[in-house]
Scaffold this motif. Structure first.
Motif, mmCIF file in Angstrom:
data_model
loop_
_atom_site.group_PDB
_atom_site.id
_atom_site.type_symbol
_atom_site.label_atom_id
_atom_site.label_comp_id
_atom_site.label_asym_id
_atom_site.label_seq_id
_atom_site.Cartn_x
_atom_site.Cartn_y
_atom_site.Cartn_z
ATOM 1 N N LYS A 17 8.796 13.371 19.157
ATOM 2 C CA LYS A 17 9.886 12.421 18.951
ATOM 3 C C LYS A 17 10.477 12.664 17.578
ATOM 4 O O LYS A 17 9.764 12.924 16.624
ATOM 5 C CB LYS A 17 9.350 10.989 19.015
ATOM 6 N N GLY A 18 11.779 12.532 17.492
ATOM 7 C CA GLY A 18 12.414 12.670 16.190
ATOM 8 C C GLY A 18 12.647 14.114 15.802
ATOM 9 O O GLY A 18 12.725 15.009 16.635
ATOM 10 N N ASN A 19 12.699 14.319 14.514
ATOM 11 C CA ASN A 19 13.067 15.609 13.956
ATOM 12 C C ASN A 19 11.837 16.517 13.841
ATOM 13 O O ASN A 19 10.919 16.230 13.080
ATOM 14 C CB ASN A 19 13.702 15.363 12.588
ATOM 15 N N TRP A 20 11.824 17.614 14.565
ATOM 16 C CA TRP A 20 10.683 18.530 14.543
ATOM 17 C C TRP A 20 10.448 19.081 13.137
ATOM 18 O O TRP A 20 9.315 19.278 12.719
ATOM 19 C CB TRP A 20 10.862 19.653 15.558
ATOM 20 N N ASN A 21 11.520 19.312 12.373
ATOM 21 C CA ASN A 21 11.351 19.844 11.013
ATOM 22 C C ASN A 21 10.567 18.876 10.134
ATOM 23 O O ASN A 21 9.769 19.294 9.299
ATOM 24 C CB ASN A 21 12.707 20.165 10.382
ATOM 25 N N GLU A 22 10.791 17.594 10.316
ATOM 26 C CA GLU A 22 10.055 16.590 9.553
ATOM 27 C C GLU A 22 8.574 16.585 9.955
ATOM 28 O O GLU A 22 7.686 16.555 9.101
ATOM 29 C CB GLU A 22 10.667 15.208 9.802
#
Length: 61
Positions: A7-12
């Protein structure tokens, strides 16, 4: 067995995993939709953690 749900930004998420497991490289953390099993397998080899622990960690980030 739980399913990996990114969920959300994979980079984060990737950044958080690199902080926790310093031995991980960008190649280890490369992810493409539908390739969750390959990702978890690479992470298991590098970290020595169980599949379930890694899935839980990623799902909760």
């Amino acid at each position: 067995m739980d399913k990996l749900e990114i969920k959300g930004n994979w980079n984060e998420i990737k950044g958080k995993l690199k902080q926790k497991y310093g031995e991980l490289s960008d190649d280890d953390l490369s992810y493409a939709e539908g390739q969750e099993d390959q990702l978890i397998g690479r992470l298991q080899q590098k970290t020595g953690e169980t599949r379930q622990k890694l899935i839980d960690e990623i799902n909760n980030m």
